[in-house]
Design a protein around this motif. Sequence first.
Motif, PDB file in Angstrom:
ATOM      1  N   ARG B 198       0.813  -1.216   0.000  1.00  0.00           N
ATOM      2  CA  ARG B 198       0.000   0.000   0.000  1.00  0.00           C
ATOM      3  C   ARG B 198       0.844   1.263   0.000  1.00  0.00           C
ATOM      4  O   ARG B 198       0.332   2.354  -0.216  1.00  0.00           O
ATOM      5  N   GLY B 199       2.130   1.141   0.286  1.00  0.00           N
ATOM      6  CA  GLY B 199       2.993   2.324   0.290  1.00  0.00           C
ATOM      7  C   GLY B 199       4.427   1.893   0.497  1.00  0.00           C
ATOM      8  O   GLY B 199       4.709   0.724   0.793  1.00  0.00           O
ATOM      9  N   ASN B 200       5.326   2.849   0.356  1.00  0.00           N
ATOM     10  CA  ASN B 200       6.746   2.513   0.466  1.00  0.00           C
ATOM     11  C   ASN B 200       7.123   2.056   1.868  1.00  0.00           C
ATOM     12  O   ASN B 200       7.886   1.108   2.043  1.00  0.00           O
ATOM     13  N   ALA B 201       6.566   2.750   2.876  1.00  0.00           N
ATOM     14  CA  ALA B 201       6.882   2.354   4.253  1.00  0.00           C
ATOM     15  C   ALA B 201       6.377   0.934   4.505  1.00  0.00           C
ATOM     16  O   ALA B 201       7.023   0.148   5.200  1.00  0.00           O
ATOM     17  N   HIS B 202       5.257   0.645   3.892  1.00  0.00           N
ATOM     18  CA  HIS B 202       4.661  -0.665   4.111  1.00  0.00           C
ATOM     19  C   HIS B 202       5.541  -1.779   3.536  1.00  0.00           C
ATOM     20  O   HIS B 202       5.827  -2.777   4.213  1.00  0.00           O
ATOM     21  N   VAL B 203       5.986  -1.620   2.288  1.00  0.00           N
ATOM     22  CA  VAL B 203       6.820  -2.692   1.711  1.00  0.00           C
ATOM     23  C   VAL B 203       8.166  -2.776   2.436  1.00  0.00           C
ATOM     24  O   VAL B 203       8.725  -3.864   2.604  1.00  0.00           O
ATOM     25  N   MET B 204       8.637  -1.615   2.909  1.00  0.00           N
ATOM     26  CA  MET B 204       9.869  -1.641   3.715  1.00  0.00           C
ATOM     27  C   MET B 204       9.658  -2.531   4.949  1.00  0.00           C
ATOM     28  O   MET B 204      10.502  -3.352   5.303  1.00  0.00           O
ATOM     29  N   ARG B 205       8.497  -2.349   5.618  1.00  0.00           N
ATOM     30  CA  ARG B 205       8.220  -3.151   6.828  1.00  0.00           C
ATOM     31  C   ARG B 205       8.204  -4.646   6.495  1.00  0.00           C
ATOM     32  O   ARG B 205       8.686  -5.475   7.258  1.00  0.00           O
ATOM     33  N   GLN B 206       7.642  -4.981   5.328  1.00  0.00           N
ATOM     34  CA  GLN B 206       7.558  -6.402   4.954  1.00  0.00           C
ATOM     35  C   GLN B 206       8.956  -6.999   4.783  1.00  0.00           C
ATOM     36  O   GLN B 206       9.204  -8.132   5.187  1.00  0.00           O
ATOM     37  N   VAL B 207       9.849  -6.216   4.183  1.00  0.00           N
ATOM     38  CA  VAL B 207      11.219  -6.700   4.003  1.00  0.00           C
ATOM     39  C   VAL B 207      11.909  -6.799   5.363  1.00  0.00           C
ATOM     40  O   VAL B 207      12.595  -7.771   5.690  1.00  0.00           O
ATOM     41  N   ARG B 208      11.686  -5.772   6.177  1.00  0.00           N
ATOM     42  CA  ARG B 208      12.247  -5.726   7.519  1.00  0.00           C
ATOM     43  C   ARG B 208      11.860  -6.975   8.322  1.00  0.00           C
ATOM     44  O   ARG B 208      12.662  -7.547   9.040  1.00  0.00           O
ATOM     45  N   GLU B 209      10.598  -7.394   8.149  1.00  0.00           N
ATOM     46  CA  GLU B 209      10.100  -8.549   8.901  1.00  0.00           C
ATOM     47  C   GLU B 209      10.519  -9.874   8.256  1.00  0.00           C
ATOM     48  O   GLU B 209      10.230 -10.934   8.794  1.00  0.00           O
ATOM     49  N   GLY B 210      11.100  -9.796   7.060  1.00  0.00           N
ATOM     50  CA  GLY B 210      11.494 -11.023   6.382  1.00  0.00           C
ATOM     51  C   GLY B 210      10.380 -11.672   5.591  1.00  0.00           C
ATOM     52  O   GLY B 210      10.489 -12.827   5.186  1.00  0.00           O
ATOM     53  N   ASP B 211       9.272 -10.938   5.380  1.00  0.00           N
ATOM     54  CA  ASP B 211       8.173 -11.502   4.594  1.00  0.00           C
ATOM     55  C   ASP B 211       8.603 -11.717   3.147  1.00  0.00           C
ATOM     56  O   ASP B 211       8.121 -12.608   2.476  1.00  0.00           O
ATOM     57  N   TYR B 212       9.434 -10.832   2.655  1.00  0.00           N
ATOM     58  CA  TYR B 212      10.102 -11.081   1.392  1.00  0.00           C
ATOM     59  C   TYR B 212      11.486 -10.445   1.395  1.00  0.00           C
ATOM     60  O   TYR B 212      11.840  -9.720   2.341  1.00  0.00           O
ATOM     61  N   GLY B 213      12.266 -10.726   0.349  1.00  0.00           N
ATOM     62  CA  GLY B 213      13.695 -10.425   0.404  1.00  0.00           C
ATOM     63  C   GLY B 213      14.060  -8.993   0.079  1.00  0.00           C
ATOM     64  O   GLY B 213      15.055  -8.469   0.582  1.00  0.00           O
ATOM     65  N   TRP B 214      13.282  -8.352  -0.794  1.00  0.00           N
ATOM     66  CA  TRP B 214      13.634  -6.989  -1.202  1.00  0.00           C
ATOM     67  C   TRP B 214      12.398  -6.228  -1.667  1.00  0.00           C
ATOM     68  O   TRP B 214      11.348  -6.823  -1.896  1.00  0.00           O
ATOM     69  N   CYS B 215      12.565  -4.935  -1.794  1.00  0.00           N
ATOM     70  CA  CYS B 215      11.455  -4.124  -2.305  1.00  0.00           C
ATOM     71  C   CYS B 215      11.996  -2.854  -2.938  1.00  0.00           C
ATOM     72  O   CYS B 215      13.116  -2.440  -2.656  1.00  0.00           O
ATOM     73  N   LEU B 216      11.166  -2.304  -3.817  1.00  0.00           N
ATOM     74  CA  LEU B 216      11.479  -1.001  -4.405  1.00  0.00           C
ATOM     75  C   LEU B 216      10.899   0.041  -3.466  1.00  0.00           C
ATOM     76  O   LEU B 216       9.694   0.033  -3.189  1.00  0.00           O
ATOM     77  N   THR B 217      11.739   0.907  -2.931  1.00  0.00           N
ATOM     78  CA  THR B 217      11.233   1.912  -1.994  1.00  0.00           C
ATOM     79  C   THR B 217      12.127   3.152  -2.035  1.00  0.00           C
ATOM     80  O   THR B 217      12.917   3.324  -2.968  1.00  0.00           O
ATOM     81  N   ASP B 218      11.977   4.011  -1.020  1.00  0.00           N
ATOM     82  CA  ASP B 218      12.748   5.257  -0.978  1.00  0.00           C
ATOM     83  C   ASP B 218      13.877   5.146   0.045  1.00  0.00           C
ATOM     84  O   ASP B 218      13.782   4.385   1.007  1.00  0.00           O
ATOM     85  N   THR B 219      14.883   5.976  -0.125  1.00  0.00           N
ATOM     86  CA  THR B 219      16.027   5.919   0.806  1.00  0.00           C
ATOM     87  C   THR B 219      15.623   6.263   2.237  1.00  0.00           C
ATOM     88  O   THR B 219      16.197   5.738   3.183  1.00  0.00           O
ATOM     89  N   ASP B 220      14.627   7.129   2.410  1.00  0.00           N
ATOM     90  CA  ASP B 220      14.292   7.501   3.795  1.00  0.00           C
ATOM     91  C   ASP B 220      13.678   6.319   4.549  1.00  0.00           C
ATOM     92  O   ASP B 220      13.984   6.097   5.717  1.00  0.00           O
ATOM     93  N   ASP B 221      12.835   5.545   3.853  1.00  0.00           N
ATOM     94  CA  ASP B 221      12.266   4.371   4.512  1.00  0.00           C
ATOM     95  C   ASP B 221      13.361   3.344   4.795  1.00  0.00           C
ATOM     96  O   ASP B 221      13.385   2.721   5.867  1.00  0.00           O
ATOM     97  N   ALA B 222      14.240   3.181   3.826  1.00  0.00           N
ATOM     98  CA  ALA B 222      15.340   2.221   3.989  1.00  0.00           C
ATOM     99  C   ALA B 222      16.211   2.615   5.181  1.00  0.00           C
ATOM    100  O   ALA B 222      16.609   1.768   5.982  1.00  0.00           O
TER     101      ALA B 222
END
Lengths: 240, 335, 533
Positions: B198-222
């Motif tokens: 639903r958003g960049n912060a959201h996909v960042m959280r999914q990667v953070r949790e290990g739900d998947y390996g990587w995501c396209l997002t912004d440097t601030d979320d990363a």
Amino acid sequence: MPFLSVTGLARSFGRSQVLVEAGFDLERGGRLTIAGRSGSGKTTLLRILAGLERADRGVVRFDGVAASDGRRILLPPWRRPVQMVFQDLGLWPNRSVRRHLLDPLAAQGVPRAEARSRTRALLARLGLAPLARRRPGRLSGGEARRLAFARALAPEPELLLLDEPFASLDPVARAEGLALLDEVLAATRAAVVLVTHDPAEARALGGEVAVLRRGRLAPPRPAVEVCADDETFRRELAES
Amino acid sequence: MRRALAPLLLLAAAACAGEEADLVVYCALDAEHSEPIVRIFEERTGLRVDLQTDTEQAKTVGLVQRLFQERERPRADVFWNNEIAHTIRLARAGLTVPYRSPAATGIPASFRDPDGHWTGFAARARIILHRTDLPADLQPPRRVADLIRPELAPHGGMAAPLTGTTLTHFAALSLRLGREPVLDWLRRAKESGLHIGRGNAHVMRQVREGDYGWCLTDTDDAAKARRAGYPVAILFPDQEEGGAGTLLIPNTICLIAGGPHPEAGRRFIDFVLSPEVEAMLAAGDSEQIPLHAGVAAPPGMKLPGRDFRPMEVDWEAVAEELEAVLPRFQELFTE
Amino acid sequence: MIAARLRRSPAPLLGLAAVATAAASWLPLLPVLPPLLTGDAFTGLAEPRLAGLFLRTLRLAGGAALLSLLLGLPLALLASRLAAPGRSLWRLLLPLPLLLPPLMIAQAWHGLTGMDGPLAALFALGVCAAPFPALLAARALERQAASSHEAALLAGGPRLALAEMLRTATPAALLGAAFAFVFAATDFAVPDYFASVGEKFSVYAAEVFNAWRRAGLDPADSASSYAEGMAVAAPLVALAGLVLLLALAAGDLTGGADRGSGRRPPLLPLGRAAAPAALLGLALTTLLVLLPLGRIAWETGRAGPLAGGSWSGRAGAAFDQALDLGREDLGRSLANAAWAGLGAMIVAPIWAHLLVRWRRRPRAVLLQTALALPLLAPAVGFGLGAIVVFNRDLFWNFYDGPGLPPLVLGGRYLPIAVFLLAERLSRVPREREEAAALAGASFAARLYRYRLGGAFGAWLLAGGLVAVFTVREVDLAILLPAANHTAAVRYFNALHFARDNFVAAFGLVIAAVLFLPVAAAAALRGLRGPEDR
């Protein structure tokens, strides 16, 4: 053995002692009026008989079997052979007139066909048949009162408790109420305990009258004696 | 009756007690960063600033909608946007006035509107955030296009291109690669098993949790994921020979036409565009990339030109493309 | 003479209510209403994609409302009238899920179970909305006539008594479920969240948001784009309105005034079923409150495996930051909530009185529709309308000032208070007002003192719900200048920028502060003595 035996009943709320050593016996089919001034503990006594209220001391027995003993309620209300007409009637706002009779019968396991025929007969007897599908909100005061009686009679109780059912009615409505009481008494073989401060009601019931004085219940005397005339009755109550 | 009326009268009295600010700033940047900057400005100038912030709930267009709706009687003096597309929309709608801030001279011309309606600064890069504990045989894609390769797609994610920087990113790609190829790529992305968030912060959280390996997002979320102690790292995509380069999306600031305090607005723009503020934003936990030449970046921060190649973008054309493609994207991702 | 007559007439207060409601609820709708009323708005449903979204929304909101009823009704019984251990605690915790944004609860549930897709959205929306039917049903149960309950107990035993309690609670619970439906049908964030973490699906509210997103794309014609936003929303408004009106009609058709003696209804003895009932209460409370709250509390200090420091250190820092950054915003939110709640407590009873008086007449439905519209219309449209109405020279200071948020936010949520109070007032015996009228009491005294005096709990709940939703609302708040400096805006701003520890801590702080009056009310109830008297 009396059908209903009450001995040494006591109940207090905080510092106020409502019942002190109240006791009486009632035969099967007997009629008893408990007379007393407002707040004298009449309703509390009735509620203890119904199992809706605990006593502090004393025993209530039906056919010799203890139903309440001190603070313990041994027989819950629904296992006692008792029905009650409440002062504020206690009708069920979301059930039709018909359902007020049918549903208790169903809950008591009366077969559906029998429940229907008993309901029909009772509604007809008390003049409620044309109103069978109405809800209480659309009944007149008199009709609602009839319904409360019909509901109490439907399960054919052995003891009918009447808690000032005609209190605060105008003279015409009260006359109708007394006529209703006659109809009800003709329709049941149950023992009846009536709580009232109205001599006409006590006279209509007949049987005996016990006056409740400062929580103490005087021994029952014949209604014709206590309620010989309104003045005598008023004096009896005034002493209480 | 009188007692009932009293609270209403009090309410009315309270309503009239609103104190007017010397400057009104609508700001879509994280309040945690914008507030300290505004406080410093207030201390230095003595001006009282009414800072109005934005939320995700209204999909980052709450303040933009307000600016459109208030156009007859503008209340804002300055709009500080955390991206660029909506700013250009405002400029094209005539809601901004040109202001060429002297503080912006150090910012590359590609991040400044030739007509002076807006100026970009402190950018975020569109990157691949990936876990550092991936199995040896699973490597994150090095190109955005590779996100949907069959062997990679189930391990990755991106936000739906309906809002924010993802929308701007895909509008830029649409301009560069052609509208139909990008729509076709998005269609295939939906089928590929790529996780659409639903958003960049959201996909960042999914990667953070290990739900998947990587995501396209912004440097601030990363940066937030890394700073919170998660095993993640950043990869700048499309750096190969002939590749498009990594998209940089700047904050933008503009002066609102007809705003009640234009002079204070100009002073604020000068302050925000200063190297000092860019340095503050770079040092903050969202690690915004400074665009001024010579701003001291924190150690480890990758800089465009030096550490990675940025995508060349005609922002006006991107904004125009965004308007054209958004309804198509919406059709694709609302079903 | 004329003054005395006016004092006794409802006209002045009705005038006041009309002016206040027009300013707070109807004026902001005026600029955006025309697209809602045109038949064209519904032609979009002929498009299979939109029709599909609409049906899915209907299923989702219907399911969530049903779930809220299935969870809320048993909990209401356990919290109010069944003699099982834990009753006071369930009653105390019952309102808590309403005090947290649904998105926060949705995230907590995803974190706890990994649930996703439309069923997860249905579950989360149902759980979040369960306090609606639960609170309303609990109140209805608490005012059941004692004699009515006892008559059922005598005539048919606990089973009939329980059935009668359910019948007593049902109209109120249905109204609660209708509110649950309205909120679930118009919610965009929760379905969007669960779609993004798993199985892809969309809802009609997303299409409404898309329309707002497109709004203003064509700078030359932004007005028509906003109209499109409202037009797209029209079928959703109609659907939610229909459900709400049906629930109100069901409430109107059932029952009448309470004829009880005023004695509190006794608890239903459960005997051997008391222990399983207590377990059920614990399970429901755990599901609705303890699990999501526990997860959110854990989030306050959560970090990755490489992070330094302890959980408690991070949680402490998050709470410090929440109090430091959010204190003033929360203060403003509470001030807005207090004014909005108070205003609703003054205005809602007047409309409730009129609805009760017009009961079962067609004009009551018209009034219900007019009163419901602000709640049913999309918040964004309502906010844009407020800008059109109040961003004028005449209101130059008012538009920016602290008076606008409580007015407009309170205006949006006024319908909840009106319908809740109408349901309650319809149970107050007419004689209470008539006796006061004969004694020469003014209309205001009759309404506020004699009729609502005996329904103080419902009156407070009506104001309290308006206050809570005033604090929670963000879509509308973002469009009102002074509402920008409030807790909801800061909360969602931080959520957007992934400040997860802060978001969890601040969410808990907001919920705790809103919970204080609830706890105080419970303590007061406790001081008044046990309910089984």
